[in-house]
Design a protein around this motif. Structure first.
Motif, short mmCIF file in Angstrom:
data_model
loop_
_atom_site.label_atom_id
_atom_site.label_comp_id
_atom_site.label_asym_id
_atom_site.label_seq_id
_atom_site.Cartn_x
_atom_site.Cartn_y
_atom_site.Cartn_z
N TYR A 57 22.05 33.06 8.21
CA TYR A 57 23.30 32.46 7.72
C TYR A 57 24.53 33.04 8.42
N ASP A 58 24.41 34.25 8.96
CA ASP A 58 25.54 34.87 9.66
C ASP A 58 25.60 34.49 11.14
N ARG A 85 32.06 35.98 0.79
CA ARG A 85 31.16 36.02 1.95
C ARG A 85 30.01 35.04 1.76
N ARG A 86 29.51 34.94 0.53
CA ARG A 86 28.41 34.02 0.25
C ARG A 86 28.84 32.58 0.53
N THR A 87 30.04 32.23 0.10
CA THR A 87 30.55 30.88 0.33
C THR A 87 30.68 30.61 1.83
N ALA A 88 31.20 31.59 2.57
CA ALA A 88 31.36 31.42 4.02
C ALA A 88 29.99 31.22 4.68
N GLN A 89 28.99 31.98 4.26
CA GLN A 89 27.65 31.81 4.82
C GLN A 89 27.12 30.40 4.56
N HIS A 90 27.32 29.92 3.34
CA HIS A 90 26.83 28.59 2.98
C HIS A 90 27.55 27.51 3.78
N ARG A 91 28.86 27.65 3.93
CA ARG A 91 29.62 26.66 4.70
C ARG A 91 29.15 26.63 6.15
N ASP A 92 28.88 27.82 6.72
CA ASP A 92 28.37 27.87 8.08
C ASP A 92 27.00 27.21 8.17
N ALA A 93 26.17 27.42 7.15
CA ALA A 93 24.84 26.82 7.15
C ALA A 93 24.93 25.30 7.04
N GLU A 122 31.08 30.70 -8.88
CA GLU A 122 32.15 30.54 -7.88
C GLU A 122 31.64 30.06 -6.53
N ALA A 123 30.69 30.79 -5.96
CA ALA A 123 30.19 30.42 -4.63
C ALA A 123 29.40 29.11 -4.69
#
Length: 274
Positions: A57-58, A85-93, A122-123
């Protein structure tokens, strides 16, 4: 890669492995793609014919490569605890899935994430919005807390002591087993008519006094329940139950399983058997 291939991210984790194992019962191994950070951890799946690809995910660029040719994707939520950070990982995925031309995505969300934007959700709430905004066909699998967090082999200690403590005030918990949730996810990945749907997945309600009674019946030794909140993270979960927020019920899980969700007694028998 077959045009009807199915990918599971986080396939080396507890839930991901169960989903892949269920998929192996439903479709040829050659249709399944296990996306993991460390391919060595799923060598057993590769031996069964599952395609294993490295994806993180990163590292969205590499994740897009791992998802190339995939028709349906199960995006298992990141274990990252920081919501930002979790949200950013998901958006990137999600971006990687779009770039790879994935046909549809199912996401392991959390109960209430469609309406609530803070705390535990939240995420998940932000991720659901990002998936909708991506234009990808989607299915939201809003999971509850796992029964496995409460009903596990460690309950043998309660049987030995003759006492089970809990701080839920006798209120109900709508948990579901990982096995049931994995089977439901596999049903969505291999079935039709799920695009645009959000499933609120809950198992049958149970209480700690009921759990003590079932432990007594299954073990053959009396187990009494005593009200005492645990410390640490479990204390937080018990507090949620005590507030009555874990009592929501739907039939979505049973409908996806095409059978009743796992009963408390069955979960206890499996846990005590190890």
């Amino acid at each position: 890669m077959p045009s009807d291939s199915i990918a599971v991210t986080g396939a080396s984790g507890a839930l991901g492995r169960l989903v892949v194992r269920r998929l192996l019962d439903l479709v040829p191994a050659g249709r399944i793609v296990a996306v993991v950070r460390d391919p060595a951890r799923v060598a057993d799946l590769a031996e069964r014919g599952v395609t294993v690809r490295r994806g993180d995910y990163d590292e969205p660029g590499g994740l897009a490569e791992a998802l190339a040719g995939v028709n349906r994707l199960l995006l298992i939520s990141s274990p990252e605890l920081d919501a930002g950070r979790r949200t950013a990982q998901h958006r990137d995925a999600i971006g990687a899935a779009s770039k790879a031309g994935v046909g549809a995505v199912a996401y392991t969300s959390f109960l209430g994430a469609d309406a609530e934007a803070g705390g535990l959700t939240e995420a998940h709430h932000a991720t659901e919005l990002a998936i909708r905004d991506s234009g990808l066909p989607y299915t939201m699998l809003r999971n509850p807390f796992y029964t496995d967090a409460f009903v596990h082999p460690g309950l043998r200690a309660a049987v030995a002591a003759g006492e089970l403590t809990g701080g839920t005030g006798g209120r109900g918990l709508n948990t579901a087993t990982r096995h049931d949730l994995a089977e439901a996810a596999a049903a969505v990945l291999t079935g039709d008519g799920h695009d645009g749907r959000g499933y609120d997945l809950t198992g049958p309600l149970w209480t700690f006094p009921e759990l003590a009674a079932v432990l007594s019946e299954v073990s053959g030794s009396p187990v009494a329940h005593r009200e005492e909140p645990p410390a640490g993270p479990m204390g937080f979960l018990h507090g949620l139950a005590r507030a009555g927020v874990l009592e929501r019920q739907t039939d979505d899980l049973a409908r996806l399983l095409v059978r009743p969700a796992t009963r408390l007694r069955d979960a206890v028998e499996a846990a005590l058997a190890g």
